[in-house]
Design a protein around this motif. Structure first.
Motif, PDB file in Angstrom:
ATOM      1  N   PRO A  43       0.706  -1.269   0.094  1.00  0.00           N
ATOM      2  CA  PRO A  43       0.075  -0.040   0.094  1.00  0.00           C
ATOM      3  C   PRO A  43       0.956   1.400  -0.009  1.00  0.00           C
ATOM      4  O   PRO A  43       1.921   1.341   0.451  1.00  0.00           O
ATOM      5  CB  PRO A  43      -0.671  -0.203   1.507  1.00  0.00           C
ATOM      6  N   LEU A  44       0.321   2.157  -0.584  1.00  0.00           N
ATOM      7  CA  LEU A  44       0.734   3.578  -0.660  1.00  0.00           C
ATOM      8  C   LEU A  44       0.806   4.225   0.909  1.00  0.00           C
ATOM      9  O   LEU A  44      -0.236   4.042   1.410  1.00  0.00           O
ATOM     10  CB  LEU A  44       0.314   4.670  -1.727  1.00  0.00           C
ATOM     11  N   ARG A  45       1.848   4.771   1.278  1.00  0.00           N
ATOM     12  CA  ARG A  45       2.056   5.389   2.451  1.00  0.00           C
ATOM     13  C   ARG A  45       2.490   6.827   2.467  1.00  0.00           C
ATOM     14  O   ARG A  45       3.755   6.965   2.771  1.00  0.00           O
ATOM     15  CB  ARG A  45       2.864   4.483   3.505  1.00  0.00           C
ATOM     16  N   TYR A  46       1.631   7.617   1.736  1.00  0.00           N
ATOM     17  CA  TYR A  46       2.191   8.935   1.747  1.00  0.00           C
ATOM     18  C   TYR A  46       2.616   9.857   3.160  1.00  0.00           C
ATOM     19  O   TYR A  46       3.478  10.622   3.141  1.00  0.00           O
ATOM     20  CB  TYR A  46       1.207   9.874   0.784  1.00  0.00           C
ATOM     21  N   ASP A  47       1.733   9.091   4.043  1.00  0.00           N
ATOM     22  CA  ASP A  47       1.904   9.764   5.532  1.00  0.00           C
ATOM     23  C   ASP A  47       3.201   9.893   6.049  1.00  0.00           C
ATOM     24  O   ASP A  47       3.809  10.634   6.594  1.00  0.00           O
ATOM     25  CB  ASP A  47       0.942   9.279   6.326  1.00  0.00           C
ATOM     26  N   LEU A  48       3.960   8.502   5.691  1.00  0.00           N
ATOM     27  CA  LEU A  48       5.402   8.469   6.165  1.00  0.00           C
ATOM     28  C   LEU A  48       6.350   9.496   5.396  1.00  0.00           C
ATOM     29  O   LEU A  48       7.173   9.895   6.007  1.00  0.00           O
ATOM     30  CB  LEU A  48       5.760   6.867   5.753  1.00  0.00           C
ATOM     31  N   VAL A  49       6.205   9.656   3.997  1.00  0.00           N
ATOM     32  CA  VAL A  49       6.943  10.555   3.337  1.00  0.00           C
ATOM     33  C   VAL A  49       6.696  11.845   3.947  1.00  0.00           C
ATOM     34  O   VAL A  49       7.588  12.577   4.042  1.00  0.00           O
ATOM     35  CB  VAL A  49       6.730  10.349   1.786  1.00  0.00           C
ATOM     36  N   GLU A  50       5.533  12.267   3.995  1.00  0.00           N
ATOM     37  CA  GLU A  50       5.114  13.462   4.734  1.00  0.00           C
ATOM     38  C   GLU A  50       5.764  13.854   5.895  1.00  0.00           C
ATOM     39  O   GLU A  50       6.256  14.783   6.439  1.00  0.00           O
ATOM     40  CB  GLU A  50       3.440  13.653   4.846  1.00  0.00           C
ATOM     41  N   ALA A  51       5.962  12.769   6.862  1.00  0.00           N
ATOM     42  CA  ALA A  51       6.489  12.864   8.343  1.00  0.00           C
ATOM     43  C   ALA A  51       7.955  12.902   8.130  1.00  0.00           C
ATOM     44  O   ALA A  51       8.726  13.793   8.774  1.00  0.00           O
ATOM     45  CB  ALA A  51       6.208  11.533   9.041  1.00  0.00           C
ATOM     46  N   ILE A  52       8.517  12.353   7.082  1.00  0.00           N
ATOM     47  CA  ILE A  52      10.058  12.619   6.556  1.00  0.00           C
ATOM     48  C   ILE A  52      10.264  14.036   6.477  1.00  0.00           C
ATOM     49  O   ILE A  52      11.287  14.828   6.766  1.00  0.00           O
ATOM     50  CB  ILE A  52      10.533  11.713   5.525  1.00  0.00           C
ATOM     51  N   LYS A  53       9.390  14.791   5.512  1.00  0.00           N
ATOM     52  CA  LYS A  53       9.429  16.084   5.215  1.00  0.00           C
ATOM     53  C   LYS A  53       9.425  16.885   6.499  1.00  0.00           C
ATOM     54  O   LYS A  53      10.057  18.090   6.594  1.00  0.00           O
ATOM     55  CB  LYS A  53       8.646  16.456   4.179  1.00  0.00           C
ATOM     56  N   ARG A  54       8.441  16.741   7.275  1.00  0.00           N
ATOM     57  CA  ARG A  54       8.211  17.316   8.675  1.00  0.00           C
ATOM     58  C   ARG A  54       9.333  17.275   9.583  1.00  0.00           C
ATOM     59  O   ARG A  54       9.885  18.376  10.005  1.00  0.00           O
ATOM     60  CB  ARG A  54       6.964  16.756   9.050  1.00  0.00           C
ATOM     61  N   ASP A  55       9.970  16.202   9.474  1.00  0.00           N
ATOM     62  CA  ASP A  55      11.036  15.980  10.570  1.00  0.00           C
ATOM     63  C   ASP A  55      12.461  16.429   9.907  1.00  0.00           C
ATOM     64  O   ASP A  55      13.429  16.494  10.900  1.00  0.00           O
ATOM     65  CB  ASP A  55      11.059  14.260  10.996  1.00  0.00           C
ATOM     66  N   PHE A  56      12.551  16.177   8.616  1.00  0.00           N
ATOM     67  CA  PHE A  56      13.718  16.867   7.994  1.00  0.00           C
ATOM     68  C   PHE A  56      13.515  17.829   7.321  1.00  0.00           C
ATOM     69  O   PHE A  56      13.459  17.671   5.901  1.00  0.00           O
ATOM     70  CB  PHE A  56      14.443  15.540   7.356  1.00  0.00           C
ATOM     71  N   PRO A  57      13.082  19.035   7.615  1.00  0.00           N
ATOM     72  CA  PRO A  57      12.786  20.316   6.847  1.00  0.00           C
ATOM     73  C   PRO A  57      13.776  20.718   5.941  1.00  0.00           C
ATOM     74  O   PRO A  57      13.541  21.332   4.842  1.00  0.00           O
ATOM     75  CB  PRO A  57      12.129  21.418   7.774  1.00  0.00           C
ATOM     76  N   ALA A  58      15.250  20.585   6.100  1.00  0.00           N
ATOM     77  CA  ALA A  58      16.248  21.161   5.381  1.00  0.00           C
ATOM     78  C   ALA A  58      16.399  20.250   4.292  1.00  0.00           C
ATOM     79  O   ALA A  58      16.998  20.696   3.270  1.00  0.00           O
ATOM     80  CB  ALA A  58      17.404  21.229   6.376  1.00  0.00           C
ATOM     81  N   LEU A  59      15.865  18.871   4.184  1.00  0.00           N
ATOM     82  CA  LEU A  59      16.217  18.053   3.137  1.00  0.00           C
ATOM     83  C   LEU A  59      14.907  18.252   1.953  1.00  0.00           C
ATOM     84  O   LEU A  59      13.887  18.720   2.276  1.00  0.00           O
ATOM     85  CB  LEU A  59      16.051  16.668   3.556  1.00  0.00           C
ATOM     86  N   GLU A  60      15.498  18.228   0.741  1.00  0.00           N
ATOM     87  CA  GLU A  60      14.408  18.123  -0.501  1.00  0.00           C
ATOM     88  C   GLU A  60      13.864  16.817  -0.301  1.00  0.00           C
ATOM     89  O   GLU A  60      14.455  15.622  -0.724  1.00  0.00           O
ATOM     90  CB  GLU A  60      15.374  18.677  -1.639  1.00  0.00           C
ATOM     91  N   ILE A  61      12.379  16.487  -0.272  1.00  0.00           N
ATOM     92  CA  ILE A  61      12.028  15.351  -0.417  1.00  0.00           C
ATOM     93  C   ILE A  61      10.978  15.445  -1.830  1.00  0.00           C
ATOM     94  O   ILE A  61      10.109  16.363  -1.576  1.00  0.00           O
ATOM     95  CB  ILE A  61      11.111  15.162   0.881  1.00  0.00           C
ATOM     96  N   VAL A  62      11.046  14.631  -2.602  1.00  0.00           N
ATOM     97  CA  VAL A  62      10.510  14.302  -3.638  1.00  0.00           C
ATOM     98  C   VAL A  62       9.562  12.950  -3.507  1.00  0.00           C
ATOM     99  O   VAL A  62      10.112  12.002  -3.280  1.00  0.00           O
ATOM    100  CB  VAL A  62      11.406  14.192  -5.366  1.00  0.00           C
ATOM    101  N   LEU A  63       8.201  13.040  -3.823  1.00  0.00           N
ATOM    102  CA  LEU A  63       7.355  12.029  -3.791  1.00  0.00           C
ATOM    103  C   LEU A  63       7.184  11.172  -5.100  1.00  0.00           C
ATOM    104  O   LEU A  63       7.084  11.728  -6.118  1.00  0.00           O
ATOM    105  CB  LEU A  63       5.806  12.436  -3.229  1.00  0.00           C
ATOM    106  N   ASN A  64       7.247   9.918  -5.041  1.00  0.00           N
ATOM    107  CA  ASN A  64       6.989   8.886  -5.993  1.00  0.00           C
ATOM    108  C   ASN A  64       6.201   7.910  -5.700  1.00  0.00           C
ATOM    109  O   ASN A  64       5.925   7.582  -4.414  1.00  0.00           O
ATOM    110  CB  ASN A  64       8.364   8.444  -6.677  1.00  0.00           C
ATOM    111  N   GLY A  65       5.301   7.386  -6.670  1.00  0.00           N
ATOM    112  CA  GLY A  65       4.365   6.327  -6.471  1.00  0.00           C
ATOM    113  C   GLY A  65       2.818   6.756  -6.546  1.00  0.00           C
ATOM    114  O   GLY A  65       2.341   7.588  -5.659  1.00  0.00           O
ATOM    115  N   GLY A  66       2.298   6.241  -7.293  1.00  0.00           N
ATOM    116  CA  GLY A  66       0.987   6.206  -7.526  1.00  0.00           C
ATOM    117  C   GLY A  66       0.438   7.489  -8.191  1.00  0.00           C
ATOM    118  O   GLY A  66      -0.940   7.826  -7.810  1.00  0.00           O
ATOM    119  N   ILE A  67       1.109   8.498  -8.431  1.00  0.00           N
ATOM    120  CA  ILE A  67       0.785   9.728  -8.985  1.00  0.00           C
ATOM    121  C   ILE A  67       0.540   9.593 -10.655  1.00  0.00           C
ATOM    122  O   ILE A  67       1.408   9.207 -11.331  1.00  0.00           O
ATOM    123  CB  ILE A  67       1.974  10.900  -8.760  1.00  0.00           C
ATOM    124  N   GLY A  68      -0.621  10.046 -10.876  1.00  0.00           N
ATOM    125  CA  GLY A  68      -1.353   9.575 -12.375  1.00  0.00           C
ATOM    126  C   GLY A  68      -1.495  10.691 -13.158  1.00  0.00           C
ATOM    127  O   GLY A  68      -1.517  10.517 -14.361  1.00  0.00           O
TER     128      GLY A  68
END
Length: 359
Positions: free
Chosen positions: A197-222
């Motif tokens: 299953p897609l877990r966008y919430d986990l990637v969003e949490a990474i962006k929240r906890d590592f704000p200085a990093l550039e986070i690009v989301l992949n998976g299920g985007i149509g």
């Protein structure tokens, strides 16, 4: 036929931005595909297929790393686990003009695992950090990592956060995260793209906890609607197979994603821009079907799209097939294909007869 000059304005864009990227896809995002996609969007970041360090260092590197300057901005994706070999390949990539070096830490195939790279490296964050540090010390272009949210039972947020923190300490500032875990055993690579299953919430949490990093989301985007929605929370989005099957969805990307107000190319514009490239490649001995196989989805969702796909499938792979296959393509929808090339002799023109379509 004389080789025409390449179309003006068919190239890439000088700035590297990751607000939208097309994913590296094995057997799909080759140089012909990338040139075609660049005619649709000037700004979208493109990636090569994954290329292993062994293939580059011991194989035909000129062929493997070949690209047309108009494909840029362009990133190369490497597969490997040896810091020295990855650094050597990164230096070669920079010397050739690539804009970014990306390390694959997401492919779950058995062959990749046997080479000790891809998704299985998520279990070795320190090694990934060493690889990133070696590459970053060797080049001035960005070194990025494409990864999953986890593997097998190592799929907690704590596992993912530890991986990101460790690799970031090695010098990585950009993570492209496929929001699915990978099962290293029991699922095929195809199933690993859809079953977990897609877990966008986990990637969003990474962006929240590592704000200085550039986070690009992949998976299920149509589509671009979904991409724009995700850009409210992430620094960028990466689209994969949806673009390959429906490449014209990128036509509005420059305007909607990057704020570029230049005119949106029509399908006719795209084919006109591609025609000189095809003529050049044919003169070098490239088979027509090696290029036209990437055009199958250009009329996705358009009346006549099925006939377009079948016409290319039937005609482009025939022995001796050349530029006239496109010139003589039938009229579909509102498209008028290129007609300003060398006039066809009556004996050269082929007639296309409608036949029942078989899957």
């Amino acid at each position: 036929m004389k080789n025409p000059t390449l179309p003006e304005g068919a190239g890439g864009f000088p700035e590297l931005g990751r607000r939208l990227a097309v994913a590296p896809m094995l057997d799909w995002t080759d140089r012909h595909c990338r040139y075609f996609l660049r005619l649709i969007s000037r700004r979208t970041l493109l990636y090569t297929e994954m290329i292993t360090t062994g293939a580059i260092l011991h194989g035909d590197r000129d062929r493997l790393l070949a690209f047309h300057p108009r494909e840029k901005p362009l990133a190369v994706q490497l597969g490997g686990c040896d810091p020295g070999e990855l650094a050597a390949c990164a230096r070669l990539a920079e010397a050739l003009g690539f804009d970014e070096v990306n390390l694959n830490v997401g492919c779950p195939s058995g062959r990749v695992q046997r080479g000790r790279f891809g998704a299985c490296l998520m279990a070795e964050p320190e090694r990934v950090a060493e690889c990133v540090a070696a590459m970053a010390a060797s080049v001035s272009i960005p070194v990025t990592v494409k990864t999953r949210i986890g593997i097998d039972q190592r799929d907690s947020y704590q596992d993912l956060a530890q991986f990101v923190a460790t690799v970031a300490a090695g010098g990585c500032r950009t993570f492209i995260i496929h929001a699915r875990k990978a099962w290293l055993n029991g699922l095929s690579p195809k199933e690993n793209r859809a079953v977990p299953p897609l877990r966008y919430d986990l990637v969003e949490a990474i962006k929240r906890d590592f704000p200085a990093l550039e986070i690009v989301l992949n998976g299920g985007i149509g589509d671009l609607d979904q991409a724009e929605g995700h850009l409210a929370r992430f620094d960028g989005v990466m689209i994969g197979r949806a673009v390959y099957h429906n490449p014209y969805l990128l036509a509005e990307a420059d305007r909607r994603i990057f704020g570029d107000d230049r005119p949106i190319p029509s399908r006719e514009d795209i084919l006109r821009g591609l025609f000189p490239y095809i003529a050049e490649e044919l003169a070098k001995g490239t088979p027509l079907h090696a290029m036209t196989r990437h055009l199958m989805g250009l009329f996705h969702g358009v009346p006549g799209g099925r006939q377009w796909r079948r016409y290319l499938s039937e005609r482009a792979a025939r022995p001796g097939a050349d530029w006239r296959v496109l010139r003589d393509a039938p009229f579909f929808g509102t498209l008028h294909l290129v007609r300003d090339a060398e006039p066809a002799r009556p004996e050269d023109r082929t007639e296309y007869t409608e036949r029942p379509y078989h899957r």
